[in-house]
Design an enzyme around this catalytic site. Structure first.
Site, short mmCIF file in Angstrom:
data_model
loop_
_atom_site.label_atom_id
_atom_site.label_comp_id
_atom_site.label_asym_id
_atom_site.label_seq_id
_atom_site.Cartn_x
_atom_site.Cartn_y
_atom_site.Cartn_z
N LEU A 130 0.82 -1.22 0.00
CA LEU A 130 0.00 0.00 0.00
C LEU A 130 0.85 1.27 0.00
O LEU A 130 0.33 2.37 0.19
CB LEU A 130 -0.87 0.03 1.27
CG LEU A 130 -2.21 -0.64 1.19
CD1 LEU A 130 -3.03 -0.32 2.42
CD2 LEU A 130 -2.95 -0.12 -0.05
N ASP A 147 5.89 5.19 -5.82
CA ASP A 147 5.25 5.25 -4.50
C ASP A 147 5.39 6.64 -3.88
O ASP A 147 4.41 7.23 -3.41
CB ASP A 147 5.90 4.25 -3.53
CG ASP A 147 5.43 2.83 -3.77
OD1 ASP A 147 4.96 2.56 -4.87
OD2 ASP A 147 5.56 2.01 -2.85
#
Ligand code: PMV
Length: 313
Positions: free
Chosen positions: A97, A143
């Site tokens: 995540l 990310d």
């Protein structure tokens, strides 16, 4: 006290392939990591109160310390700068995540505020990229870019060291997705290195797969812009197959993908580094989102219900 936060992310298309210059598509999640930083008399202390997979914080502790050192160096600060760091927020510490990038962005922003450093978002993004190297070895930058800027982004790594390319993708309206955690804490660095080694050892197999991943990202962008969700889902399925072929899926991820598809998700794939971590599924509408999420929760897995394409997070 200085405060900062960073978004979590879900990669819709192109994890692993992006490390090698193939474009990818990422969406920030509405869940984020928050950090608070306070100057102290000596040493660096970290209080990590993020909720997460069991063992996530312990497993990542050494990488976290290295990432903060890298961050301080990149800010031209001494690695002995005394401060206390608190981490919290509503982003779960599931692998996949972008929790590490979200925390790096949050900490960099909080340090900048506490020490009165005026950093632009571009600069925060660069600092977080340096910090990410502790977790991912040779990260693509996707990310930290999502963690810094938020939104739905098209991303392409600059392979010659210059700034990466990224662009916001605007879609008709936000779309529900789910993110389910296998509960397995994965080592992104080892997964990224494994792909690089196998690609080098077996270009006949890997080169065509990388070409196909590029086509998936390009077609995926068009499908998102056209709001053709059926097509987006099919491409997610295709992306999962490519990720299986490069050896980054695992039986738990394949199982979650299958459950999501059987429950009516338009598409499902692993997201992030794989080898554990998370699966994401496209589930437009609250009803379908709940149906797929509940079926997975009934099997004992944790699920995050979120949306892609939220303009202002
Ligand atoms: O597992 P995560 O959330 O750290 O995502 C990693 C994404 C990769 O594409 C595998 C690596 C990268 O740097 O892009």
């Amino acid at each position: 006290m200085g405060k900062g936060s960073g978004y979590g992310k879900v990669i819709l298309f192109g994890e692993h392939f992006v490390v090698h210059g193939v474009p990818g598509i990422v969406s920030a999640t509405d869940a984020a990591t928050d950090a608070e930083v306070k100057k102290t008399a000596s040493g660096i202390t970290i209080k990590d109160e993020r909720k997460g997979s069991k063992g996530y914080a312990e497993e990542k502790k050494l990488q976290q310390i290295e990432s903060i050192e890298r961050m301080l160096k990149s800010m031209n600060m001494s690695t002995d700068t005394a401060m206390s760091i608190w981490l919290g927020g509503n982003l779960p510490g599931f692998s996949g995540l972008g929790a590490s990038a979200a925390s790096s962005v949050a900490i960099a922003r909080a340090i900048a505020q506490e020490f009165n450093l005026k950093f632009s978002d571009e600069r925060i993004n660069e600092i977080a990229y340096e910090a990410e190297k502790a977790y991912a070895g040779n990260p693509s930058g996707i990310d930290n870019t999502a963690a810094t800027f938020g939104g739905l982004l098209w991303f392409k790594k600059n392979m010659t060291g210059g700034p990466d390319t990224f662009e916001k993708i605007s879609i008709q309206k936000p779309v529900e997705i789910i993110i389910a955690s296998t509960g397995i804490v994965a080592n992104t660095k080892a997964m990224v290195e494994g792909v690089a080694q196998r690609k080098k050892a077996n270009p006949q197999k890997y080169d065509p797969l990388f070409k196909q991943a590029e086509a998936v990202a390009v077609t995926g962008r068009k499908a998102l812009l056209d709001f053709d969700l059926k097509k987006v889902g099919e491409l997610m399925n295709e992306n999962h197959r490519l990720l299986q072929e490069i050896g980054v899926s695992c039986k738990e991820l394949d199982h979650l993908v299958e459950v999501a598809r059987n429950q009516g998700a338009l598409g499902a794939k692993l997201t992030g580094g794989g080898g554990g971590g998370c699966m994401t599924a496209l589930t437009p509408g609250k009803e379908l989102q709940d149906k797929v999420a509940s079926a997975i929760e009934k099997e004992g897995f944790q699920v995050l219900r979120t949306k892609i394409g939220v303009q202002k997070l």
